[in-house]
Scaffold this motif. Structure first.
Motif, PDB file in Angstrom:
ATOM      1  N   VAL A 111       5.471  11.993  -5.767  1.00  0.00           N
ATOM      2  CA  VAL A 111       6.202  10.824  -6.236  1.00  0.00           C
ATOM      3  C   VAL A 111       6.397   9.815  -5.109  1.00  0.00           C
ATOM      4  CG1 VAL A 111       8.443  10.047  -7.094  1.00  0.00           C
ATOM      5  CG2 VAL A 111       7.361  12.062  -8.109  1.00  0.00           C
ATOM      6  N   ARG A 112       6.786  10.299  -3.935  1.00  0.00           N
ATOM      7  CA  ARG A 112       7.091   9.384  -2.831  1.00  0.00           C
ATOM      8  C   ARG A 112       5.871   8.613  -2.366  1.00  0.00           C
ATOM      9  NH1 ARG A 112       7.760   8.993   2.743  1.00  0.00           N
ATOM     10  NH2 ARG A 112       6.692  10.953   3.196  1.00  0.00           N
ATOM     11  N   LYS A 113       4.683   9.216  -2.448  1.00  0.00           N
ATOM     12  CA  LYS A 113       3.465   8.588  -1.944  1.00  0.00           C
ATOM     13  C   LYS A 113       2.640   7.918  -3.042  1.00  0.00           C
ATOM     14  CE  LYS A 113       3.536  10.297   2.394  1.00  0.00           C
ATOM     15  NZ  LYS A 113       3.362   9.514   3.623  1.00  0.00           N
ATOM     16  N   PHE A 114       3.108   7.969  -4.288  1.00  0.00           N
ATOM     17  CA  PHE A 114       2.262   7.562  -5.401  1.00  0.00           C
ATOM     18  C   PHE A 114       1.911   6.082  -5.356  1.00  0.00           C
ATOM     19  CE2 PHE A 114       0.939   7.176  -9.860  1.00  0.00           C
ATOM     20  CZ  PHE A 114       0.202   8.349  -9.991  1.00  0.00           C
ATOM     21  N   GLN A 115       2.875   5.232  -5.075  1.00  0.00           N
ATOM     22  CA  GLN A 115       2.597   3.796  -5.025  1.00  0.00           C
ATOM     23  C   GLN A 115       1.647   3.466  -3.886  1.00  0.00           C
ATOM     24  OE1 GLN A 115       2.591  -0.055  -6.348  1.00  0.00           O
ATOM     25  NE2 GLN A 115       3.390   1.758  -7.356  1.00  0.00           N
ATOM     26  N   GLU A 116       1.840   4.104  -2.761  1.00  0.00           N
ATOM     27  CA  GLU A 116       0.944   3.914  -1.618  1.00  0.00           C
ATOM     28  C   GLU A 116      -0.483   4.326  -1.977  1.00  0.00           C
ATOM     29  OE1 GLU A 116       0.466   6.089   2.699  1.00  0.00           O
ATOM     30  OE2 GLU A 116       2.512   5.625   2.007  1.00  0.00           O
ATOM     31  N   PHE A 117      -0.617   5.422  -2.709  1.00  0.00           N
ATOM     32  CA  PHE A 117      -1.929   5.893  -3.152  1.00  0.00           C
ATOM     33  C   PHE A 117      -2.600   4.873  -4.068  1.00  0.00           C
ATOM     34  CE2 PHE A 117      -3.969   8.036  -6.857  1.00  0.00           C
ATOM     35  CZ  PHE A 117      -5.139   8.458  -6.242  1.00  0.00           C
ATOM     36  N   LEU A 118      -1.864   4.336  -5.042  1.00  0.00           N
ATOM     37  CA  LEU A 118      -2.439   3.366  -5.973  1.00  0.00           C
ATOM     38  C   LEU A 118      -2.839   2.076  -5.262  1.00  0.00           C
ATOM     39  CD1 LEU A 118      -0.145   3.772  -9.121  1.00  0.00           C
ATOM     40  CD2 LEU A 118      -2.452   4.676  -8.756  1.00  0.00           C
ATOM     41  N   LEU A 119      -2.065   1.659  -4.286  1.00  0.00           N
ATOM     42  CA  LEU A 119      -2.431   0.464  -3.521  1.00  0.00           C
ATOM     43  C   LEU A 119      -3.717   0.700  -2.727  1.00  0.00           C
ATOM     44  CD1 LEU A 119       1.098  -0.650  -2.262  1.00  0.00           C
ATOM     45  CD2 LEU A 119      -0.341  -1.831  -3.940  1.00  0.00           C
ATOM     46  N   GLN A 120      -3.889   1.915  -2.229  1.00  0.00           N
ATOM     47  CA  GLN A 120      -5.134   2.253  -1.541  1.00  0.00           C
ATOM     48  C   GLN A 120      -6.315   2.208  -2.506  1.00  0.00           C
ATOM     49  OE1 GLN A 120      -5.220   6.114   0.359  1.00  0.00           O
ATOM     50  NE2 GLN A 120      -7.432   6.068   0.599  1.00  0.00           N
ATOM     51  N   VAL A 121      -6.130   2.768  -3.708  1.00  0.00           N
ATOM     52  CA  VAL A 121      -7.193   2.737  -4.716  1.00  0.00           C
ATOM     53  C   VAL A 121      -7.557   1.289  -5.044  1.00  0.00           C
ATOM     54  CG1 VAL A 121      -7.778   3.267  -7.115  1.00  0.00           C
ATOM     55  CG2 VAL A 121      -6.615   4.980  -5.705  1.00  0.00           C
ATOM     56  N   ARG A 122      -6.550   0.459  -5.226  1.00  0.00           N
ATOM     57  CA  ARG A 122      -6.793  -0.953  -5.560  1.00  0.00           C
ATOM     58  C   ARG A 122      -7.588  -1.644  -4.447  1.00  0.00           C
ATOM     59  NH1 ARG A 122      -5.105  -6.245  -5.639  1.00  0.00           N
ATOM     60  NH2 ARG A 122      -4.932  -7.190  -7.715  1.00  0.00           N
ATOM     61  N   ASP A 123      -7.251  -1.315  -3.223  1.00  0.00           N
ATOM     62  CA  ASP A 123      -7.943  -1.931  -2.096  1.00  0.00           C
ATOM     63  C   ASP A 123      -9.393  -1.472  -2.014  1.00  0.00           C
ATOM     64  OD1 ASP A 123      -8.021  -3.518   0.349  1.00  0.00           O
ATOM     65  OD2 ASP A 123      -8.085  -1.609   1.425  1.00  0.00           O
ATOM     66  N   MET A 124      -9.680  -0.239  -2.431  1.00  0.00           N
ATOM     67  CA  MET A 124     -11.047   0.289  -2.366  1.00  0.00           C
ATOM     68  C   MET A 124     -11.899  -0.122  -3.560  1.00  0.00           C
ATOM     69  SD  MET A 124     -10.595   4.174  -0.834  1.00  0.00           S
ATOM     70  CE  MET A 124      -9.654   4.765  -2.229  1.00  0.00           C
TER      71      MET A 124
END
Length: 478
Positions: A325-338
């Motif tokens: 949960v804590r890292k989920f937004q960071e993960f999605l932002l990484q996906v968006r950037d890739m």
């Protein structure tokens, strides 16, 4: 009380089973209800979260800033303890549509431990957590098939949250949720998935896909391989994969999707996993399928994936739960950037129903302890969609496929039971029993909606994105 025109409880059970009857679906034989969100007052919870720190403020004399900090720190433990007490004292719901068989405990199990047998026998019921811990320890034997027994679980089990589970939640689950370091994720994944390919092949079969398949023909009993082929094809079609597309599969498992997309759709696929065994298996499979040059499996943390060049298609099937949960937004932002601006993102993620029942929590804590440690981002659909939108994605389609998962896990369970002797010889009785209960119980959990799975197709929320290419015909249109 029933009238002449209403089905009596036992008649209703038979009608319900018949209504679910299908060559492919595992039908319920006892659709009994457990207490849950409808009986649990959120207002009482909010009151406890606010008033408990206020009482401490009055008693200890600290200021309002300290009060806010204490409230934030105590909110989760207070919620957990209130749920613990609620699960102990609340009676079963009265709006049942079927009656219990009311069989003695000995009908379902043989209790070998003398102290345990003195406490639970005859018409008494055993807490589910006490049951499975004792079964794993060898203090209980089953009287029959585990799946058949679990279909009748409300007749022999209760679903209060025990102190042992509360301790696990407070002192292991919460710290892991708050931390989710690379080292923690690596340790949990490798301890789980590098146990041995033979362990997983014993239930996953030839495809080695550890995610939900899809039912294609409800009137037929499709094999596990057919279910998984249905899903692999469905993912590639939804993603509109084309020859030459750069495709990234995050948390690729044994690499089957990456190899499948490269073989059947001509993609340049890269799969990423932390499992060493999975990496070796996936690259070997890609070579075996003749796509070793266009499907590569890399052993690395998702956070270390090179972000350039970008990918046209990104898939993530039942790995994002482990992000936390804590890292989920960071993960999605990484996906968006890739992801390329005109690219597509496919997220298949296990989730929980918002209108929970107590059984959901008992099962969830069992899973967190024994099967999927660190997978704390299994949440209701509204949370997942909100996270995607916050990260700058537009959700194009969303499917709930819990019933498909139930069918898939049922096939896994059948495979597991066929390989009992092999697994017990190699890994011991305890490991066999843990997966036996996990698979049998999860067939029902997925079918009844306690835990489900969502298939989400998303893209960047940009004005220039060509949304017309994702239009599908209305159902029934010629």
């Amino acid at each position: 009380m029933t009238t002449e025109s209403e089905p009596k409880p036992k008649e209703w059970t038979a009608k319900l089973a018949k209504a679910f009857s299908s060559p492919t679906i595992y039908a319920p034989t006892l659709a009994y209800e457990c207490v849950g969100a409808r009986e649990y007052s959120s207002y009482i919870l909010y009151g406890l979260v606010v008033l408990t720190p206020y009482m401490l403020k009055r008693l200890l004399g600290f200021g309002w800033l300290t009060y806010i900090i204490v409230t934030a720190l105590l909110a989760l433990p207070i919620g957990a303890l209130s749920l613990l007490l609620f699960s102990w004292v609340w009676p079963q719901p009265t709006d049942q549509t079927c009656a219990l068989p009311n069989q003695a405990l000995e009908t379902y199990m043989t209790i070998l431990d003398k102290e345990l047998k003195a406490k639970y026998h005859g018409m008494s019921k055993i807490p589910m957590e006490v049951f499975f811990e004792s079964y794993f320890d060898g203090d209980i034997d089953l009287a029959g098939d585990a799946l058949t027994m679990f279909e009748q679980r409300y007749d022999w089990a209760t679903f209060e949250i025990t102190w042992r589970q509360a301790k696990f939640f407070l002192f292991q689950w919460i710290p892991e949720l708050l931390w989710h370091s690379k080292k923690q994720d690596e340790t949990q994944v490798r301890d789980h998935y590098d146990r041995g390919d033979d362990f997983y092949a014993a239930f996953l079969g030839d495809r080695m896909v550890y995610t939900s398949g899809l039912v294609g023909k409800l009137g037929e009993r499709e094999t596990l391989e057919q279910l998984q082929d249905n899903k692999l094809r469905d993912v590639c079609e939804r993603m509109q994969m084309c020859p030459g597309d750069r495709h990234l599969d995050i948390g690729c498992g044994w690499g089957t999707l990456a190899a499948y997309a490269a073989k059947h759709y001509g993609t340049e696929s890269v799969g990423v996993t932390l499992g060493r065994n999975q990496t070796a298996f996936g690259n070997a499979r890609a070579a075996e399928w003749g796509v070793g040059d266009s499907a590569k499996i890399l052993c690395m943390d998702y956070r270390d994936i090179p972000r350039r060049p970008r990918y046209k298609r990104i898939t993530c099937l039942e790995m994002a739960e482990h992000v936390g949960v804590r890292k989920f937004q960071e993960f999605l932002l990484q996906v968006r950037d890739m992801l390329e601006d005109d690219g597509l993102f496919y997220l298949q993620i296990a989730g929980l129903r918002g209108a929970w029942q107590c059984e959901d929590f008992v099962w969830g804590l069992f899973m967190a302890k024994y099967v999927f440690p660190g997978a704390d981002a299994s949440c209701p659909l509204n949370w997942v969609v909100g996270q995607l939108e916050t990260a700058g994605f537009e959700v194009r389609t969303s499917e709930t496929i819990g019933i498909h998962y139930s069918v898939t896990i049922g096939r896994w369970y059948e495979n597991w039971m066929k390989n009992k002797d092999q697994i017990t010889k190699t890994y011991g009785k305890r490991w066999f029993r843990i997966w036996e209960i996990f698979l049998a119980w999860s067939v029902i959990i997925a079918r009844q909606g306690s835990s489900t799975c969502y298939q989400i197709l998303a893209h960047k929320n940009r004005n220039g994105f060509d949304r017309s290419r994702l239009i599908t015909k209305p159902m029934g249109a010629q």
